[in-house]
Design an enzyme around this catalytic site. Structure first.
Site, PDB file in Angstrom:
ATOM      1  N   LYS A 113       1.233  -0.833  -0.171  1.00  0.00           N
ATOM      2  CA  LYS A 113       0.285   0.266  -0.763  1.00  0.00           C
ATOM      3  C   LYS A 113       0.952   1.396  -0.517  1.00  0.00           C
ATOM      4  O   LYS A 113       2.023   1.188   0.573  1.00  0.00           O
ATOM      5  CB  LYS A 113      -0.647  -0.007   1.180  1.00  0.00           C
TER       6      LYS A 113
ATOM      7  N   ASP B  84      -6.818   4.150  -4.305  1.00  0.00           N
ATOM      8  CA  ASP B  84      -7.649   3.936  -3.083  1.00  0.00           C
ATOM      9  C   ASP B  84      -8.551   5.471  -3.463  1.00  0.00           C
ATOM     10  O   ASP B  84      -8.056   6.044  -4.162  1.00  0.00           O
ATOM     11  CB  ASP B  84      -6.556   3.056  -2.201  1.00  0.00           C
TER      12      ASP B  84
HETATM   13  N1  GLU Z   1      -7.277  -0.096  -3.021  1.00  0.00           N
HETATM   14  C1  GLU Z   1      -8.026  -1.258  -3.377  1.00  0.00           C
HETATM   15  C2  GLU Z   1      -7.857  -2.554  -2.457  1.00  0.00           C
HETATM   16  O1  GLU Z   1      -7.522  -1.899  -1.235  1.00  0.00           O
HETATM   17  C3  GLU Z   1      -7.481  -1.739  -5.022  1.00  0.00           C
HETATM   18  C4  GLU Z   1      -6.348  -2.479  -4.400  1.00  0.00           C
HETATM   19  C5  GLU Z   1      -5.419  -2.704  -5.947  1.00  0.00           C
HETATM   20  O2  GLU Z   1      -6.091  -3.236  -7.437  1.00  0.00           O
HETATM   21  O3  GLU Z   1      -4.326  -3.068  -6.335  1.00  0.00           O
HETATM   22  O4  GLU Z   1      -7.663  -2.794  -2.839  1.00  0.00           O
END
Ligand code: GLU
Length: 449
Positions: free
Chosen positions: A125, A165
Site C-alpha cells: 500500500k 484507493d
Molecule cells: N485499493 C484497492 C484495495 O484496497 C485496490 C487495490 C488494487 O487494485 O491493487 O483493494
C-alpha cells in the site's frame, strides 16, 4: 501466554504510535489462533513475527507547485509488506490524514485480501498526505508527476504494481503512468492497474469492488435461505465502491437506500438505482464535494445531518463502504437493536475492534469481513495485469464472469477454513485463516529471510 497473543502484545508495544496498524494486527492474529496452535511449524519458523513486519517501507519527498506559483511539500509512502506469493500489489491513497500507521494497516490487510483472490499478488500500500480536495486538474497532475519521480525506480510489472484507493482514481493513475512512461522510456502498462481502457485498463475494473461485494453478499443470503430481491441496503460514503454496490444491487432487484458523507446521510426510499442518480454521485465525487445533501435536494430524498445511516430503522442489510473505523461500539449496538441480520463490511477495516467483537458475538447477525468482501477490486486488478501481459483485452462479460467466480471461491474458501478449525460459520476468522495459510506456506517454502 500463547504464541499468537505474545506476538500481538509485542506489536502493540513496539508500534504503540501506530494505532490503526496495531488494531488490524490484533484483529487478524486473534482469528488465527486456532490455526497457528495446530501448526507448530509456524512458531518454529517465527512466522507471525515475520508476517507482521513489512519487507520494505519507505517515505519520500513530494514537492509540487500550486497554480498560484507557490511550492508545497508532502510525504509519499510505499509499504511493500509481503511478496511471498507474488509481486507487491495494492493501491495508493491520497488523503490529508494519511500517515505510516494507516499505510501499514492497509498494507497488512492487503496481504490477506490478495491471497484470498487466489491470484499471484503480494501485499502493498502507499499514498501521501496530499489533500486532493479543491485542487485543480493541473495541480493534481503536477503532484502525481512529482510523486512518480520518486517512486518509479521501485515499481514495475514484476516488482510492485500500484493502483487506486481513496483520492486516486483513473485520472490520477493516468498522470502517474504518463510520468512513469516518460521516465522509463517504454510502455510498461502492467506496472499499474485501474488504468483507463484507452491504454490498457480493464472493463469492469471501476465497478469491480462494488460488484464483487454484492456477489459475496448473494452467497451469504443463499446460505441463509434468503434472497437479495427487495432488500434495502444501507451504504456509507458515495465513492466508487458505493457506486458499484448501487449498480449491481439495482440489477439484482435490491436497492441501496442510504449514502453518506462526513456531514450526514441521505435516505432514498426508491434506491440509488437510476442512471441519473448514479451519474449524480459520480459527478459530486469528481467535484471533490462532501455535500451529499445536494443528492437529497435533487431527488427529494430525506437528509439526516450529523447522523450515520446505521440507526435507520428501514434497512435490511448494512454495508459500510466509506472509511476505517466508521462503525463504533455505539453504532454496533444500534444495528443489533434494530435486528439487522446482515453486517457486510466493504471499506477496509470499517469497524472498530470492540464493535466487531460485539457484532460477532450477537446472535442472529452475520458478519462478513471487508478483506473478503472487497477483494473483487484487487482481483480485477489481477485480471487487468493478465490482460496487459497477454497484450489483449477481455470483454466485459468475460471479466464479470471471472470476478463472480473468484468471489464465490473466496466465500467458499473462507467458510471451509473456519469449519476446518471447528469455528463453525465464522466468515471473519475463515477469511483470515484462508488468506494466511497460503502466504504462510509460501514463506516456509522460501526459507527464512
Ligand atoms: N485499493 C484497492 C484495495 O484496497 C485496490 C487495490 C488494487 O487494485 O491493487 O483493494
Amino acid at each position: 501466554m500463547s504464541y499468537t497473543k505474545s506476538v500481538i502484545e509485542s506489536v502493540k508495544k513496539r508500534y504503540s504510535n501506530q494505532p490503526e496498524f496495531c488494531q488490524t494486527v490484533e484483529e487478524v492474529l486473534s482469528s488465527l489462533e486456532k490455526c497457528v496452535d495446530s501448526h507448530p511449524e509456524y512458531e518454529k519458523n517465527a512466522l507471525l513475527e515475520r508476517i507482521v513486519e513489512p519487507e520494505r517501507t519507505f517515505t519520500f519527498k513530494v514537492v509540487w507547485q500550486s497554480d498560484d506559483g507557490r511550492y508545497h511539500v508532502n510525504t509519499g509512502y510505499r509499504c511493500q509488506f509481503n511478496g511471498a506469493i507474488g509481486p507487491y500489489k495494492g493501491g495508493l491513497r491520497f488523503q490529508k490524514n494519511v500517515n505510516l500507521s494507516i499505510i501499514k494497516f492497509l498494507g497488512f490487510e492487503q496481504i490477506f485480501k490478495n491471497s484470498l483472490t487466489g491470484l499471484p499478488m503480494g501485499g502493498a500500500k502507499g499514498g501521501s498526505d496530499f489533500d486532493p480536495e479543491g485542487k485543480s486538474d493541473a495541480e493534481i497532475m503536477r503532484f502525481c508527476q512529482s510523486f512518480m519521480d520518486a517512486l518509479y525506480r521501485y515499481i514495475g510489472p514484476d516488482t510492485d504494481i500500484p493502483a487506486g484507493d481513496m483520492g486516486v482514481g483513473s485520472r490520477e493513475i493516468g498522470y502517474l503512468f504518463g510520468e512513469y512512461r516518460r521516465l522509463k522510456g517504454n510502455f510498461e502498462n502492467g506496472a499499474f492497474t485501474g488504468k483507463d481502457y484507452s491504454y490498457g485498463g480493464s472493463l469492469i475494473r471501476p465497478e469491480a469492488t462494488g460488484y464483487g461485494a454484492v456477489y459475496y453478499l448473494q452467497n451469504v443470503l443463499k446460505d441463509c435461505g434468503d434472497d437479495i430481491k427487495g432488500k434495502r441496503i444501507a451504504c456509507s460514503g458515495f465513492g466508487n465502491v458505493t457506486w458499484g454496490v448501487c449498480k449491481k444491487a439495482a440489477q439484482l432487484g435490491a436497492k441501496v437506500v442510504t449514502l453518506s458523507s462526513v456531514n450526514g446521510y441521505v435516505y432514498d426510499k426508491d434506491g440509488v438505482a437510476t442512471d441519473e442518480k448514479l451519474q449524480f454521485i459520480l459527478d459530486l465525487r469528481k467535484k471533490g464535494s462532501v455535500d451529499i445533501e445536494k443528492y437529497a435536494e435533487k431527488f427529494g430524498a430525506e437528509y439526516h445531518p450529523g447522523e450515520k445511516p446505521w440507526s435507520d430503522k428501514n434497512i435490511d442489510i448494512v454495508m459500510p463502504s466509506a472509511v476505517q473505523n466508521d462503525v463504533n461500539l455505539e453504532s454496533a449496538k444500534k444495528i443489533a437493536a434494530n435486528k439487522i441480520k446482515y453486517y457486510i463490511e466493504v471499506a477496509n477495516m470499517p469497524t472498530t475492534n470492540d464493535a466487531l467483537a460485539y457484532l460477532r458475538n450477537t446472535d442472529g447477525i452475520i458478519v462478513a469481513p471487508s478483506k473478503a468482501v472487497n477483494a473483487g477490486g484487487v482481483a480485477t486488478s489481477g485480471i487487468e495485469m493478465s490482460q496487459n501481459s497477454e497484450r489483449l483485452s477481455w470483454t466485459a462479460e468475460e471479466v464479470d464472469k471471472h470476478l463472480h467466480g473468484i468471489m464465490n471461491n473466496i466465500y467458499n474458501n473462507s467458510k471451509d477454513a473456519a469449519e476446518r478449525y471447528g469455528l463453525g460459520y465464522d466468515l471473519v476468522a475463515g477469511a483470515n485463516i484462508a488468506g494466511f495459510e497460503r502466504v504462510a506456506d509460501a514463506m516456509i517454502r522460501q526459507g527464512i529471510f
